[in-house]
Design a protein around this motif. Structure first.
Motif, PDB file in Angstrom:
ATOM      1  N   VAL A  42       0.842  -1.196   0.000  1.00  0.00           N
ATOM      2  CA  VAL A  42       0.000   0.000   0.000  1.00  0.00           C
ATOM      3  C   VAL A  42       0.881   1.251   0.000  1.00  0.00           C
ATOM      4  O   VAL A  42       1.847   1.334   0.762  1.00  0.00           O
ATOM      5  N   GLN A  43       0.534   2.207  -0.848  1.00  0.00           N
ATOM      6  CA  GLN A  43       1.270   3.467  -0.945  1.00  0.00           C
ATOM      7  C   GLN A  43       0.406   4.602  -0.402  1.00  0.00           C
ATOM      8  O   GLN A  43      -0.757   4.753  -0.800  1.00  0.00           O
ATOM      9  N   PHE A  44       0.988   5.391   0.506  1.00  0.00           N
ATOM     10  CA  PHE A  44       0.242   6.458   1.159  1.00  0.00           C
ATOM     11  C   PHE A  44       0.705   7.838   0.681  1.00  0.00           C
ATOM     12  O   PHE A  44       1.579   7.956  -0.166  1.00  0.00           O
ATOM     13  N   ASP A  45       0.064   8.879   1.262  1.00  0.00           N
ATOM     14  CA  ASP A  45       0.398  10.283   0.967  1.00  0.00           C
ATOM     15  C   ASP A  45       0.196  10.611  -0.507  1.00  0.00           C
ATOM     16  O   ASP A  45       0.958  11.366  -1.107  1.00  0.00           O
ATOM     17  N   ARG A  46      -0.852  10.077  -1.093  1.00  0.00           N
ATOM     18  CA  ARG A  46      -1.153  10.342  -2.491  1.00  0.00           C
ATOM     19  C   ARG A  46      -1.733  11.744  -2.644  1.00  0.00           C
ATOM     20  O   ARG A  46      -2.517  12.201  -1.815  1.00  0.00           O
ATOM     21  N   LYS A  47      -1.355  12.416  -3.710  1.00  0.00           N
ATOM     22  CA  LYS A  47      -1.880  13.743  -4.015  1.00  0.00           C
ATOM     23  C   LYS A  47      -3.064  13.579  -4.957  1.00  0.00           C
ATOM     24  O   LYS A  47      -2.912  13.081  -6.071  1.00  0.00           O
ATOM     25  N   ASN A  48      -4.243  13.987  -4.500  1.00  0.00           N
ATOM     26  CA  ASN A  48      -5.445  13.825  -5.306  1.00  0.00           C
ATOM     27  C   ASN A  48      -6.228  15.131  -5.372  1.00  0.00           C
ATOM     28  O   ASN A  48      -6.149  15.963  -4.466  1.00  0.00           O
ATOM     29  N   SER A  49      -6.971  15.272  -6.450  1.00  0.00           N
ATOM     30  CA  SER A  49      -7.893  16.392  -6.588  1.00  0.00           C
ATOM     31  C   SER A  49      -9.282  15.844  -6.845  1.00  0.00           C
ATOM     32  O   SER A  49      -9.454  14.675  -7.219  1.00  0.00           O
ATOM     33  N   ALA A  50     -10.278  16.697  -6.667  1.00  0.00           N
ATOM     34  CA  ALA A  50     -11.652  16.273  -6.907  1.00  0.00           C
ATOM     35  C   ALA A  50     -11.842  15.809  -8.348  1.00  0.00           C
ATOM     36  O   ALA A  50     -12.655  14.921  -8.626  1.00  0.00           O
ATOM     37  N   ALA A  51     -11.067  16.384  -9.271  1.00  0.00           N
ATOM     38  CA  ALA A  51     -11.191  16.036 -10.687  1.00  0.00           C
ATOM     39  C   ALA A  51     -10.780  14.594 -10.973  1.00  0.00           C
ATOM     40  O   ALA A  51     -11.183  14.016 -11.993  1.00  0.00           O
ATOM     41  N   ASP A  52      -9.981  14.001 -10.080  1.00  0.00           N
ATOM     42  CA  ASP A  52      -9.547  12.611 -10.274  1.00  0.00           C
ATOM     43  C   ASP A  52     -10.674  11.613 -10.061  1.00  0.00           C
ATOM     44  O   ASP A  52     -10.576  10.458 -10.487  1.00  0.00           O
ATOM     45  N   PHE A  53     -11.728  12.040  -9.384  1.00  0.00           N
ATOM     46  CA  PHE A  53     -12.801  11.123  -8.989  1.00  0.00           C
ATOM     47  C   PHE A  53     -14.144  11.591  -9.546  1.00  0.00           C
ATOM     48  O   PHE A  53     -15.127  11.724  -8.812  1.00  0.00           O
ATOM     49  N   THR A  54     -14.166  11.819 -10.835  1.00  0.00           N
ATOM     50  CA  THR A  54     -15.375  12.197 -11.532  1.00  0.00           C
ATOM     51  C   THR A  54     -15.658  11.193 -12.645  1.00  0.00           C
ATOM     52  O   THR A  54     -14.742  10.530 -13.125  1.00  0.00           O
ATOM     53  N   PRO A  55     -16.917  11.059 -13.079  1.00  0.00           N
ATOM     54  CA  PRO A  55     -17.222  10.146 -14.173  1.00  0.00           C
ATOM     55  C   PRO A  55     -16.412  10.432 -15.439  1.00  0.00           C
ATOM     56  O   PRO A  55     -16.007   9.501 -16.134  1.00  0.00           O
ATOM     57  N   SER A  56     -16.135  11.709 -15.710  1.00  0.00           N
ATOM     58  CA  SER A  56     -15.378  12.051 -16.907  1.00  0.00           C
ATOM     59  C   SER A  56     -13.939  11.575 -16.832  1.00  0.00           C
ATOM     60  O   SER A  56     -13.268  11.421 -17.863  1.00  0.00           O
ATOM     61  N   ALA A  57     -13.447  11.321 -15.608  1.00  0.00           N
ATOM     62  CA  ALA A  57     -12.069  10.841 -15.455  1.00  0.00           C
ATOM     63  C   ALA A  57     -11.953   9.326 -15.650  1.00  0.00           C
ATOM     64  O   ALA A  57     -10.844   8.806 -15.792  1.00  0.00           O
ATOM     65  N   LEU A  58     -13.083   8.635 -15.695  1.00  0.00           N
ATOM     66  CA  LEU A  58     -13.031   7.184 -15.813  1.00  0.00           C
ATOM     67  C   LEU A  58     -12.509   6.708 -17.167  1.00  0.00           C
ATOM     68  O   LEU A  58     -11.770   5.729 -17.247  1.00  0.00           O
ATOM     69  N   ARG A  59     -12.903   7.397 -18.235  1.00  0.00           N
ATOM     70  CA  ARG A  59     -12.502   6.941 -19.555  1.00  0.00           C
ATOM     71  C   ARG A  59     -10.975   6.921 -19.700  1.00  0.00           C
ATOM     72  O   ARG A  59     -10.402   5.975 -20.225  1.00  0.00           O
ATOM     73  N   SER A  60     -10.319   7.955 -19.193  1.00  0.00           N
ATOM     74  CA  SER A  60      -8.853   7.995 -19.305  1.00  0.00           C
ATOM     75  C   SER A  60      -8.205   6.959 -18.411  1.00  0.00           C
ATOM     76  O   SER A  60      -7.084   6.503 -18.669  1.00  0.00           O
ATOM     77  N   ALA A  61      -8.891   6.547 -17.323  1.00  0.00           N
ATOM     78  CA  ALA A  61      -8.337   5.523 -16.424  1.00  0.00           C
ATOM     79  C   ALA A  61      -8.464   4.118 -17.013  1.00  0.00           C
ATOM     80  O   ALA A  61      -7.648   3.249 -16.765  1.00  0.00           O
ATOM     81  N   GLY A  62      -9.501   3.892 -17.824  1.00  0.00           N
ATOM     82  CA  GLY A  62      -9.736   2.579 -18.372  1.00  0.00           C
ATOM     83  C   GLY A  62      -8.823   2.281 -19.560  1.00  0.00           C
ATOM     84  O   GLY A  62      -8.639   3.102 -20.439  1.00  0.00           O
ATOM     85  N   VAL A  63      -8.244   1.092 -19.571  1.00  0.00           N
ATOM     86  CA  VAL A  63      -7.374   0.666 -20.656  1.00  0.00           C
ATOM     87  C   VAL A  63      -7.821  -0.717 -21.093  1.00  0.00           C
ATOM     88  O   VAL A  63      -7.916  -1.620 -20.275  1.00  0.00           O
ATOM     89  N   LYS A  64      -8.061  -0.891 -22.384  1.00  0.00           N
ATOM     90  CA  LYS A  64      -8.485  -2.208 -22.889  1.00  0.00           C
ATOM     91  C   LYS A  64      -7.272  -3.003 -23.315  1.00  0.00           C
ATOM     92  O   LYS A  64      -6.474  -2.507 -24.087  1.00  0.00           O
TER      93      LYS A  64
END
Length: 456
Positions: free
Chosen positions: A434-456
């Motif tokens: 497990v890796q801690f102290d991650r830098k996140n923004s609200a934009a990382d957790f939006t439906p629009s961010a899912l497409r870029s996260a998904g890789v086929k």
């Protein structure tokens, strides 16, 4: 006149009862935290015969070596079991075993064992979290229906370190300290009855509103956490991504969930990711609310506090987390390899949940065993609509001592009827722990961010 007086008296009694249910604990009770009670509300003292020792602060942050990629050494590597419970001697120990554990001995009399070690009260949290629990104790109350927390925004951890009912115990589990923003790689397996299995790989991120950029206080007021899970293997499932926003009050603001389907390249709402909806790639062996032993809204059940008991529960399972242990070493037919497991005698809060009339869930009753030192659910007994014990849950507890985080090596759910099980959270053969102290923004957790996260 008499009738009016009776009615007024009844209203007054009900009002007093409501105040009693809603009120936070008294200042005298809060003062016990850190004195006769640990900062999180466990009994500071050991038990009468000394088999459970007094709490002395948990493991030190340098208790054992930690590798560069986060894997923990075993502070108790040299210890041997005090004794091993088997199907032949289980009657001798049944008073300190759950019904689920007894069922495992019945289902697997030749292979299931419980190795019991000396008890170490190793769990701890940082001082800021201890302070937050004290604030919670003084300020937090349950809503009238029990499904929301009032006055909790000041602390965000352990709303009821001195609980008075079963639902308060469960809220402590749901809101426990998890170490802040994190990511992890792990695998899940659902072995067949003959032991054959395939591994499903996951990459997960968890983030909290107070540690994210781009969120206003108003936006985050009712947000518990954000969760993003990508399937990384096998190839036929890889690229599917789940996004969840969990709220503190899931009745006023239900859980929001979306799934990106790599094959369709589409993002869709996923209302099924709640209650008894099927778990991701679980082969039908667990529900959404089985994840983390229990998660989500508690509104479909009536919750009863049975009390505190001494039980042999999975604890300090460092051996199961070592990189020298391979997945094939863990995954046996019927159940995980009990020779690698460690159990200790600890005090647990026992909570029973009974499905409300008119509500739906595949589990008509659940019994949870919650570790007093960490507020983590260590074991669960799950019953079907006929009242038959169906599934047995175990979370192989472990403290991430270097970060002072109560956690788990993995969790397993055993179907004692079908003779199968599912285990999730194994990281032994992954590149990093497990890796801690991650830098996140609200934009990382939006439906629009899912497409870029998904890789086929």
């Amino acid at each position: 006149m008499i009738f009016k007086t009776v009615i007024q008296s009844g209203v007054l009694i009900l009002s007093l009862m409501a105040v009693n249910v809603m009120a936070a604990v008294s200042a005298d009770q809060v003062a016990k935290l850190g004195t006769t009670l640990t900062p999180l509300g466990a009994e500071m003292a050991g038990n009468a015969d000394g088999s459970i020792p007094a709490y002395t602060g948990g493991l030190k942050t340098d208790a054992a070596a930690v590798t560069a990629n986060g894997f923990l050494g075993d502070p108790y590597a040299g210890e041997k079991p005090l004794f091993v419970i088997t199907a032949k001697n289980v009657e001798q120990y049944k008073a300190k075993l759950s019904e689920g554990q007894m069922a495992m001995f019945t289902r697997y009399p030749d292979t299931y064992t419980i190795p019991v070690y000396v008890t170490h009260r190793s769990m701890s949290v940082p001082a800021k979290v201890e302070a937050a629990a004290k604030v919670s104790a003084a300020k937090t109350t349950l809503s009238a229906d029990g499904n929301a927390l009032k006055g909790f925004t000041d602390s965000r951890f352990y709303p009821f370190p001195i609980p008075s009912n079963g639902l308060e115990v469960i809220w402590n589990h749901i809101t426990r300290y998890r170490g802040g923003n994190l990511s992890r790689q792990y695998v899940q397996a659902a072995p067949q009855a003959n032991g054959a299995y395939s591994l499903v790989g996951f990459q997960e991120e968890v983030a909290f509103p107070d540690q994210m950029s781009g969120m206003s206080p108003a936006d985050s007021a009712n947000v518990l956490l954000f969760f993003k899970q990508e399937v990384t293997a096998p190839a036929r499932l890889a690229g599917t991504v789940l996004l969840v926003q969990d709220s503190i009050d899931q009745i006023a603001q239900p859980r929001q969930a979306w799934i990106y389907n790599a094959g369709q390249r589409r993002v869709r709402k996923a209302p099924q990711v709640s209650y008894d909806g099927p778990g991701t790639a679980s082969d039908g062996l667990r529900t959404s609310d089985n994840f983390d032993m229990f998660n989500g809204a508690p509104d479909r059940y009536d919750w009863k506090l049975i009390g505190k008991q001494e039980k042999y529960i999975p604890y300090n399972n460092f051996k199961l987390a070592q990189t020298t242990v391979k997945y094939a070493d863990i995954l046996n037919p019927g159940h995980t390899n009990q020779e690698l497991a460690r159990y200790e005698l600890h005090r647990v809060w026992v909570v029973e949940a009974t499905l409300k009339s008119g509500e739906r869930n595949i589990y008509a009753k659940r019994r949870f065993y919650v570790d007093e030192d960490s507020w983590m659910i260590a074991m669960s007994d799950l019953y079907d609509g006929r009242g038959q014990l169906w599934r047995v849950g175990q979370s192989m507890l472990i403290p991430y001592f270097s970060r002072q985080i109560p956690a788990s090596t993995f969790e397993a759910l055993y179907d004692v009827v079908a003779g199968r099980y599912i285990v999730s959270g194994m990281s032994n053969e992954e590149k990093t722990f497990v890796q801690f102290d991650r830098k996140n923004s609200a934009a990382d957790f939006t439906p629009s961010a899912l497409r870029s996260a998904g890789v086929k």
